[in-house]
Design a protein around this motif. Sequence first.
Motif, PDB file in Angstrom:
ATOM      1  N   ILE A   4       0.856  -1.176   0.000  1.00 33.58           N
ATOM      2  CA  ILE A   4       0.000   0.000   0.000  1.00 33.58           C
ATOM      3  C   ILE A   4       0.899   1.235   0.000  1.00 33.58           C
ATOM      4  O   ILE A   4       1.982   1.217   0.582  1.00 33.58           O
ATOM      5  N   ILE A   5       0.469   2.255  -0.739  1.00 33.16           N
ATOM      6  CA  ILE A   5       1.261   3.483  -0.768  1.00 33.16           C
ATOM      7  C   ILE A   5       0.829   4.366   0.389  1.00 33.16           C
ATOM      8  O   ILE A   5      -0.310   4.800   0.450  1.00 33.16           O
ATOM      9  N   TRP A   6       1.709   4.590   1.286  1.00 32.47           N
ATOM     10  CA  TRP A   6       1.402   5.473   2.397  1.00 32.47           C
ATOM     11  C   TRP A   6       2.685   5.960   3.027  1.00 32.47           C
ATOM     12  O   TRP A   6       3.578   5.185   3.306  1.00 32.47           O
ATOM     13  N   GLU A  46      -9.876   7.726   4.273  1.00 25.50           N
ATOM     14  CA  GLU A  46     -10.258   8.288   2.978  1.00 25.50           C
ATOM     15  C   GLU A  46      -9.015   8.597   2.144  1.00 25.50           C
ATOM     16  O   GLU A  46      -8.981   8.376   0.937  1.00 25.50           O
ATOM     17  N   ASN A  47      -7.979   9.087   2.796  1.00 23.77           N
ATOM     18  CA  ASN A  47      -6.749   9.399   2.065  1.00 23.77           C
ATOM     19  C   ASN A  47      -5.996   8.152   1.626  1.00 23.77           C
ATOM     20  O   ASN A  47      -5.350   8.158   0.575  1.00 23.77           O
ATOM     21  N   ILE A  48      -6.094   7.082   2.420  1.00 22.01           N
ATOM     22  CA  ILE A  48      -5.493   5.807   1.988  1.00 22.01           C
ATOM     23  C   ILE A  48      -6.194   5.342   0.712  1.00 22.01           C
ATOM     24  O   ILE A  48      -5.555   4.898  -0.244  1.00 22.01           O
ATOM     25  N   LYS A  49      -7.526   5.474   0.685  1.00 25.78           N
ATOM     26  CA  LYS A  49      -8.288   5.060  -0.504  1.00 25.78           C
ATOM     27  C   LYS A  49      -7.859   5.879  -1.720  1.00 25.78           C
ATOM     28  O   LYS A  49      -7.655   5.337  -2.798  1.00 25.78           O
ATOM     29  N   ILE A  50      -7.734   7.193  -1.528  1.00 22.47           N
ATOM     30  CA  ILE A  50      -7.385   8.062  -2.664  1.00 22.47           C
ATOM     31  C   ILE A  50      -5.984   7.745  -3.172  1.00 22.47           C
ATOM     32  O   ILE A  50      -5.773   7.539  -4.360  1.00 22.47           O
ATOM     33  N   SER A  51      -5.006   7.667  -2.253  1.00 16.59           N
ATOM     34  CA  SER A  51      -3.635   7.522  -2.729  1.00 16.59           C
ATOM     35  C   SER A  51      -3.368   6.140  -3.299  1.00 16.59           C
ATOM     36  O   SER A  51      -2.369   5.925  -3.966  1.00 16.59           O
ATOM     37  N   ASN A  52      -4.261   5.188  -3.056  1.00 15.17           N
ATOM     38  CA  ASN A  52      -4.053   3.842  -3.592  1.00 15.17           C
ATOM     39  C   ASN A  52      -5.118   3.439  -4.600  1.00 15.17           C
ATOM     40  O   ASN A  52      -5.100   2.315  -5.093  1.00 15.17           O
ATOM     41  N   SER A  53      -6.032   4.347  -4.900  1.00 17.33           N
ATOM     42  CA  SER A  53      -7.149   4.021  -5.786  1.00 17.33           C
ATOM     43  C   SER A  53      -7.795   2.694  -5.411  1.00 17.33           C
ATOM     44  O   SER A  53      -8.046   1.857  -6.277  1.00 17.33           O
ATOM     45  N   ILE A  54      -8.029   2.486  -4.118  1.00 19.59           N
ATOM     46  CA  ILE A  54      -8.739   1.282  -3.718  1.00 19.59           C
ATOM     47  C   ILE A  54     -10.117   1.667  -3.187  1.00 19.59           C
ATOM     48  O   ILE A  54     -10.308   2.778  -2.694  1.00 19.59           O
ATOM     49  N   GLU A  77      -9.708  -3.841  17.736  1.00 22.94           N
ATOM     50  CA  GLU A  77      -8.271  -3.617  17.922  1.00 22.94           C
ATOM     51  C   GLU A  77      -7.493  -4.370  16.858  1.00 22.94           C
ATOM     52  O   GLU A  77      -6.458  -3.920  16.375  1.00 22.94           O
ATOM     53  N   GLU A  78      -8.026  -5.525  16.484  1.00 18.90           N
ATOM     54  CA  GLU A  78      -7.376  -6.342  15.458  1.00 18.90           C
ATOM     55  C   GLU A  78      -7.346  -5.587  14.118  1.00 18.90           C
ATOM     56  O   GLU A  78      -6.317  -5.547  13.431  1.00 18.90           O
ATOM     57  N   ALA A  79      -8.465  -4.974  13.768  1.00 11.50           N
ATOM     58  CA  ALA A  79      -8.533  -4.213  12.515  1.00 11.50           C
ATOM     59  C   ALA A  79      -7.613  -2.991  12.581  1.00 11.50           C
ATOM     60  O   ALA A  79      -6.930  -2.662  11.607  1.00 11.50           O
ATOM     61  N   LEU A  80      -7.580  -2.336  13.737  1.00 10.48           N
ATOM     62  CA  LEU A  80      -6.698  -1.177  13.900  1.00 10.48           C
ATOM     63  C   LEU A  80      -5.234  -1.597  13.781  1.00 10.48           C
ATOM     64  O   LEU A  80      -4.412  -0.883  13.212  1.00 10.48           O
ATOM     65  N   ASP A  81      -4.920  -2.793  14.302  1.00  9.20           N
ATOM     66  CA  ASP A  81      -3.565  -3.334  14.173  1.00  9.20           C
ATOM     67  C   ASP A  81      -3.202  -3.578  12.710  1.00  9.20           C
ATOM     68  O   ASP A  81      -2.081  -3.319  12.286  1.00  9.20           O
ATOM     69  N   LYS A  82      -4.153  -4.097  11.953  1.00 10.59           N
ATOM     70  CA  LYS A  82      -3.899  -4.351  10.532  1.00 10.59           C
ATOM     71  C   LYS A  82      -3.643  -3.058   9.779  1.00 10.59           C
ATOM     72  O   LYS A  82      -2.777  -2.985   8.917  1.00 10.59           O
ATOM     73  N   LEU A  83      -4.422  -2.032  10.137  1.00  6.36           N
ATOM     74  CA  LEU A  83      -4.206  -0.724   9.508  1.00  6.36           C
ATOM     75  C   LEU A  83      -2.820  -0.189   9.872  1.00  6.36           C
ATOM     76  O   LEU A  83      -2.149   0.431   9.056  1.00  6.36           O
ATOM     77  N   LYS A  84      -2.414  -0.481  11.104  1.00  3.66           N
ATOM     78  CA  LYS A  84      -1.090  -0.030  11.528  1.00  3.66           C
ATOM     79  C   LYS A  84       0.013  -0.746  10.744  1.00  3.66           C
ATOM     80  O   LYS A  84       0.999  -0.138  10.335  1.00  3.66           O
ATOM     81  N   GLU A  85      -0.190  -2.045  10.503  1.00  2.00           N
ATOM     82  CA  GLU A  85       0.780  -2.798   9.704  1.00  2.00           C
ATOM     83  C   GLU A  85       0.917  -2.191   8.316  1.00  2.00           C
ATOM     84  O   GLU A  85       2.003  -2.111   7.750  1.00  2.00           O
ATOM     85  N   LEU A  86      -0.201  -1.764   7.754  1.00  4.12           N
ATOM     86  CA  LEU A  86      -0.204  -1.210   6.402  1.00  4.12           C
ATOM     87  C   LEU A  86       0.478   0.142   6.333  1.00  4.12           C
ATOM     88  O   LEU A  86       1.148   0.466   5.360  1.00  4.12           O
ATOM     89  N   THR A  87       0.285   0.951   7.365  1.00  5.64           N
ATOM     90  CA  THR A  87       0.626   2.370   7.241  1.00  5.64           C
ATOM     91  C   THR A  87       1.642   2.854   8.258  1.00  5.64           C
ATOM     92  O   THR A  87       2.160   3.963   8.116  1.00  5.64           O
TER      93      THR A  87
END
Length: 198
Positions: free
Chosen positions: A4-6, A22-30, A58-68
């Motif tokens: 992912i681009i971030w 929203e910005n993750i969606k925009i910068s990655n066109s996902i 918390e699990e989902a927040l952790d995944k977002l943290k892994e990505l970004t």
Amino acid sequence: MGTIIWREEWKRPYESIWSVIENIKISNSISGSDLIHYLNDNKTDKTRSVRNVNKLSEEALDKLKELTNIDFLAIKNTMLKLSKLERNNPLHYFHTHLCYCEKCIHHNYHSYLHQYKLIDVCPFHVTKLQTKCKDCKKDIYHYNIAQAIPFTCKCGYQLYQTIDEPTWRNLSTFEPVLNISIKHDNYTLSENLQECYQ
Ligand SMILES: [Zn+2]
Ligand SMILES: [Zn+2]
């Protein structure tokens, strides 16, 4: 979803989870559905699939943290600290419909402080917040991650035309600086924020 681009510096102080997503969606066109699919892919029970940005596990927040590399849990904890006056339902201190600053949204930026019920001005620009869609005049419920076009009302009205803009330009030109301080009994917002925002 592969990489992912971030860039870490794209996350700005006091930024809401919604705004970052929203910005993750925009910068990655996902799409939002792709993101939800990714956040929920380890769950066997699909009924637990969560779409509300403020109710992510918390699990989902952790995944977002892994990505970004952004500490999403810290954002949530800051919000909870701001609402320590209300023990039973901490999110009670935040509006559920979108409150936004027109100047901020032009930088693809929205803060959880815009949602905070004790403030009705933008704490950075000290201008009145918008609380309705300018087109359909209704409240904007913005928490559904699946929303197809970022920064957009259900009726299709875009809060800001982001589609053809290079996101990194918008993200890098605005640094929110607190311009207000709120005293509520023994509680001062600006001090409280400095204490919990690192
Ligand atoms: Zn503003
Ligand atoms: Zn609308």
